[in-house]
Design a protein around this motif. Sequence first.
Motif, PDB file in Angstrom:
ATOM      1  N   ALA A   1     -23.437 -15.009 -31.648  1.00 34.02           N
ATOM      2  CA  ALA A   1     -24.251 -15.199 -30.356  1.00 34.02           C
ATOM      3  C   ALA A   1     -23.914 -16.510 -29.531  1.00 34.02           C
ATOM      4  CB  ALA A   1     -25.880 -15.089 -30.487  1.00 34.02           C
ATOM      5  N   MET A   2     -23.800 -17.446 -30.347  1.00 34.09           N
ATOM      6  CA  MET A   2     -23.572 -18.856 -29.605  1.00 34.09           C
ATOM      7  C   MET A   2     -22.054 -18.831 -28.866  1.00 34.09           C
ATOM      8  SD  MET A   2     -25.330 -21.262 -32.674  1.00 34.09           S
ATOM      9  CE  MET A   2     -24.661 -22.799 -32.236  1.00 34.09           C
ATOM     10  N   VAL A   3     -21.216 -18.266 -29.790  1.00 37.60           N
ATOM     11  CA  VAL A   3     -19.985 -18.149 -29.004  1.00 37.60           C
ATOM     12  C   VAL A   3     -19.762 -17.102 -27.866  1.00 37.60           C
ATOM     13  CG1 VAL A   3     -17.324 -17.142 -29.542  1.00 37.60           C
ATOM     14  CG2 VAL A   3     -18.570 -18.600 -31.358  1.00 37.60           C
ATOM     15  N   LEU A   4     -20.544 -16.036 -27.905  1.00 38.39           N
ATOM     16  CA  LEU A   4     -20.597 -15.282 -26.824  1.00 38.39           C
ATOM     17  C   LEU A   4     -21.280 -16.024 -25.609  1.00 38.39           C
ATOM     18  CD1 LEU A   4     -22.028 -11.830 -28.386  1.00 38.39           C
ATOM     19  CD2 LEU A   4     -19.812 -12.186 -27.239  1.00 38.39           C
ATOM     20  N   LEU A   5     -22.181 -16.830 -26.041  1.00 35.57           N
ATOM     21  CA  LEU A   5     -22.967 -17.419 -24.802  1.00 35.57           C
ATOM     22  C   LEU A   5     -21.906 -18.530 -24.221  1.00 35.57           C
ATOM     23  CD1 LEU A   5     -26.466 -17.942 -26.441  1.00 35.57           C
ATOM     24  CD2 LEU A   5     -25.910 -16.668 -24.377  1.00 35.57           C
ATOM     25  N   ALA A   6     -21.502 -19.160 -25.156  1.00 38.81           N
ATOM     26  CA  ALA A   6     -20.248 -20.405 -24.863  1.00 38.81           C
ATOM     27  C   ALA A   6     -19.194 -19.554 -23.789  1.00 38.81           C
ATOM     28  CB  ALA A   6     -19.737 -20.943 -25.826  1.00 38.81           C
ATOM     29  N   LEU A   7     -18.882 -18.331 -24.107  1.00 43.32           N
ATOM     30  CA  LEU A   7     -17.909 -17.928 -23.303  1.00 43.32           C
ATOM     31  C   LEU A   7     -18.500 -17.618 -21.707  1.00 43.32           C
ATOM     32  CD1 LEU A   7     -16.103 -15.332 -25.879  1.00 43.32           C
ATOM     33  CD2 LEU A   7     -15.219 -17.106 -24.769  1.00 43.32           C
ATOM     34  N   ILE A   8     -19.688 -16.900 -21.929  1.00 38.82           N
ATOM     35  CA  ILE A   8     -20.385 -16.783 -20.768  1.00 38.82           C
ATOM     36  C   ILE A   8     -20.581 -17.591 -19.927  1.00 38.82           C
ATOM     37  CG2 ILE A   8     -22.584 -15.786 -19.649  1.00 38.82           C
ATOM     38  CD1 ILE A   8     -22.554 -13.923 -22.309  1.00 38.82           C
ATOM     39  N   ALA A   9     -20.945 -18.925 -20.542  1.00 39.02           N
ATOM     40  CA  ALA A   9     -21.462 -20.444 -20.027  1.00 39.02           C
ATOM     41  C   ALA A   9     -20.059 -20.820 -19.168  1.00 39.02           C
ATOM     42  CB  ALA A   9     -21.655 -21.371 -21.014  1.00 39.02           C
ATOM     43  N   GLY A  10     -19.046 -20.403 -19.662  1.00 40.18           N
ATOM     44  CA  GLY A  10     -17.871 -21.018 -19.183  1.00 40.18           C
ATOM     45  C   GLY A  10     -17.603 -20.416 -17.609  1.00 40.18           C
ATOM     46  N   ARG A  11     -17.924 -19.221 -17.681  1.00 40.00           N
ATOM     47  CA  ARG A  11     -18.030 -18.419 -16.282  1.00 40.00           C
ATOM     48  C   ARG A  11     -19.051 -18.505 -15.242  1.00 40.00           C
ATOM     49  NH1 ARG A  11     -13.865 -15.030 -16.016  1.00 40.00           N
ATOM     50  NH2 ARG A  11     -12.963 -14.436 -18.089  1.00 40.00           N
ATOM     51  N   THR A  12     -20.289 -19.116 -15.918  1.00 40.57           N
ATOM     52  CA  THR A  12     -21.419 -19.138 -14.926  1.00 40.57           C
ATOM     53  C   THR A  12     -21.680 -20.906 -14.685  1.00 40.57           C
ATOM     54  OG1 THR A  12     -22.854 -19.219 -16.855  1.00 40.57           O
ATOM     55  CG2 THR A  12     -22.347 -17.138 -15.710  1.00 40.57           C
ATOM     56  N   ALA A  13     -21.368 -21.720 -15.566  1.00 40.88           N
ATOM     57  CA  ALA A  13     -22.175 -22.947 -15.414  1.00 40.88           C
ATOM     58  C   ALA A  13     -21.211 -24.025 -14.144  1.00 40.88           C
ATOM     59  CB  ALA A  13     -21.628 -23.911 -16.761  1.00 40.88           C
ATOM     60  N   SER A  14     -20.002 -23.456 -13.618  1.00 45.23           N
ATOM     61  CA  SER A  14     -19.640 -24.356 -12.602  1.00 45.23           C
ATOM     62  C   SER A  14     -20.189 -23.506 -11.275  1.00 45.23           C
ATOM     63  CB  SER A  14     -17.976 -24.259 -12.756  1.00 45.23           C
ATOM     64  OG  SER A  14     -17.695 -22.750 -12.553  1.00 45.23           O
ATOM     65  N   GLY A  15     -20.077 -24.325 -10.253  1.00 43.22           N
ATOM     66  CA  GLY A  15     -20.253 -23.641  -8.831  1.00 43.22           C
ATOM     67  C   GLY A  15     -21.784 -23.865  -8.694  1.00 43.22           C
ATOM     68  N   ALA A  16     -22.233 -23.807  -7.419  1.00 43.88           N
ATOM     69  CA  ALA A  16     -23.548 -24.344  -7.071  1.00 43.88           C
ATOM     70  C   ALA A  16     -24.489 -23.021  -7.153  1.00 43.88           C
ATOM     71  CB  ALA A  16     -23.701 -24.502  -5.519  1.00 43.88           C
ATOM     72  N   GLY A  17     -25.867 -23.602  -7.728  1.00 45.48           N
ATOM     73  CA  GLY A  17     -26.942 -22.634  -7.817  1.00 45.48           C
ATOM     74  C   GLY A  17     -26.819 -21.149  -8.853  1.00 45.48           C
ATOM     75  N   GLY A  18     -27.658 -20.616  -9.092  1.00 43.34           N
ATOM     76  CA  GLY A  18     -27.525 -19.409  -9.829  1.00 43.34           C
ATOM     77  C   GLY A  18     -27.129 -19.325 -11.220  1.00 43.34           C
ATOM     78  N   GLY A  19     -26.203 -20.278 -11.388  1.00 40.09           N
ATOM     79  CA  GLY A  19     -25.648 -20.394 -12.829  1.00 40.09           C
ATOM     80  C   GLY A  19     -26.651 -20.175 -13.894  1.00 40.09           C
ATOM     81  N   ILE A  20     -27.884 -20.673 -13.870  1.00 37.91           N
ATOM     82  CA  ILE A  20     -28.820 -20.667 -15.016  1.00 37.91           C
ATOM     83  C   ILE A  20     -29.498 -19.210 -15.045  1.00 37.91           C
ATOM     84  CG2 ILE A  20     -31.277 -21.278 -15.737  1.00 37.91           C
ATOM     85  CD1 ILE A  20     -30.448 -24.202 -14.599  1.00 37.91           C
TER      86      ILE A  20
ATOM     87  N   THR B   1     -15.248 -21.444   1.252  1.00 41.05           N
ATOM     88  CA  THR B   1     -15.732 -19.913   1.192  1.00 41.05           C
ATOM     89  C   THR B   1     -16.428 -19.967   0.244  1.00 41.05           C
ATOM     90  OG1 THR B   1     -13.842 -19.540  -0.059  1.00 41.05           O
ATOM     91  CG2 THR B   1     -13.652 -18.947   2.217  1.00 41.05           C
ATOM     92  N   ARG B   2     -17.778 -19.240   0.401  1.00 40.38           N
ATOM     93  CA  ARG B   2     -18.651 -18.993  -0.660  1.00 40.38           C
ATOM     94  C   ARG B   2     -18.800 -17.483  -0.828  1.00 40.38           C
ATOM     95  NH1 ARG B   2     -23.817 -22.849   0.071  1.00 40.38           N
ATOM     96  NH2 ARG B   2     -24.150 -22.453  -2.336  1.00 40.38           N
ATOM     97  N   GLY B   3     -18.303 -16.921  -2.036  1.00 38.73           N
ATOM     98  CA  GLY B   3     -18.143 -15.524  -2.214  1.00 38.73           C
ATOM     99  C   GLY B   3     -17.022 -15.177  -1.266  1.00 38.73           C
ATOM    100  N   ALA B   4     -17.101 -14.067  -0.430  1.00 38.53           N
ATOM    101  CA  ALA B   4     -15.947 -13.560   0.258  1.00 38.53           C
ATOM    102  C   ALA B   4     -16.098 -14.182   1.611  1.00 38.53           C
ATOM    103  CB  ALA B   4     -16.209 -12.350   0.465  1.00 38.53           C
TER     104      ALA B   4
END
Lengths: 322, 249
Positions: free
Chosen positions: A114-133, B11-14
């Motif tokens: 589960a931790m590995v899966l979460l870490a993989l997902i985290a790599g895709r969601t932790a960057s960028g503004a807002g909504g990551g959590i 750009t944010r999204g598209a």
Amino acid sequence: MTRANLTFAALLAVLFPLSLLAGRVWIDPLAATGPQNAALILMELRLPRAVLAVVIGSGLGAAGAAMQGYLRNPLADPGLFGIAPMAALGAVASFWTGLTYALPVFALAGAALAMVLLALIAGRTASGAGGGIALFTLAGLMIASLAGTLTALAITMAPSAFAMSQIVLWLNGALTDRSWNEVWIAAPLIVAGIGVLTLAGRALDALTLGEDAARSMGMEPGRVLVLLVAGVGLTVGAGVAVAGIIGFVGLIVPHLVRPLTDRLPSSLIVPSALAGGVLVLAADSAVRVLPFVTELRLGIALSLIGAPFFLWLLIRMRRGVL
Amino acid sequence: MTLAVQGLSLTRGARAVLHDVGASLDPGTITAIVGPNGAGKSSLLMTLAGLLEPGEGSVALDGQPLADMPARARAIALGYLPQDGDVAWDVAVETLVALGRMPFGDNLVEPVEKAIAALELGDLRNRPVSRLSGGEKARVLLARVLAGEPRWVLADEPLAALDLAHQLNLIGHLRRSARGGTGIVIVLHDLALAMNHADRVLVLDHGTLVGDGPPQDALTPDTIKQVWGARVEWLGKVGRYALSLQDSL
């Protein structure tokens, strides 16, 4: 020492020796002669069980405090990341394969997956503004859901009626008949997990003001996520590995602690660990002395307390008290 | 200690949010970012704060690109005040203001006390945030930023939920910070506030910078007509202008 730490440490200091005396066989510390095998009961049954209750409760309490801080939500629970259900799934696999002697290893492997899966997902969601959590939490919920479904599948397709009853019984967590072996497996991992969670404390404080404000204050989302996943994985995963699913502790405990602190997440983690230890120890002592034919499972007892507490929280939130 | 954007596209999204925006902002002044809804004001402010990474171009603080700065150094230099003002836990005012010290990792009392005094929050220091009025909460949130003693304060519509008296009160606090050398950048919806209280106004329209300069030059009736589609005229005199709506197009 803060007021919250002092309060729960004192409670623990009072409750711990009392818990050693309580059970089907009461041990009177003032009596000249105790029951037969009193020393054996104390040292080999009650002491490891009490230590394990404190350790597991501490891990769940600290993980709950950190999760509520991370998700900025007083209704959050360590189970949301899907680590506990995955650890349970791992344990169920050990029943399925007949390798029950290696149950903790299977459960820890489930938690690690589960931790590995979460870490993989985290790599895709932790960057960028807002909504990551929010995205990350939903991903955790999906892992939990998948693990729950696979567990249900394993139960319905269990190789034997015995295996099925073992799985169902084990899923309702308990500390019955646990020994020092379980203590040695769980305690180092849980203590390490609590240590990791405390490292995230200040970043969780910054999240009080929202994800964007926290990032502007120097919070690094990737680092916090790694600490959270590792900390919750170690505390909850190790707990499930030796005691099965024990719910609601992580949800309830931070609420008991919060009024005694300045309400920042960093101030909650250590006292929540102490309070979690108190709660699980008290509940486990209670199930030992309740006059039932077979001992009430600890996981069921805590759910019986936890579910009404959750409803009460919801009502308080609706009134804007929280 | 200038804060400069150059050739900034985002750009944010598209959706293209900012297109080739360039400006060099000076400390010790109040710069207002104005524009219609969806013009890219908040995105520009967040990019200035280093919270959004530009697709093209760069943001630099005193010549150093923000992207190259460690998160902590950036947090020490740039104080960002988000629009929503959401506080997850019912902490006391003093505790909340002290969070401003987080980038430093210290518990210095003096800057916190200074911010509490500057925003006149002494009597409220022990009050939980849930028991603050809108105006009090806005002051507390600004005090949190000021407790970090940033060289720049970047505030997203800090006046939006406030009545007139509280708006002027908060503007007064921002002006005092600017006089002390802090650079202030605020997103504003109210053009009269920008006209009367900003030293410089950036006008955004569909992600493009269409006006930049002192308020009287940037917010001419012609610009307002072009960007907002409203025929207006300014009444009054410098520092006390009011916007008179003639008719809408």
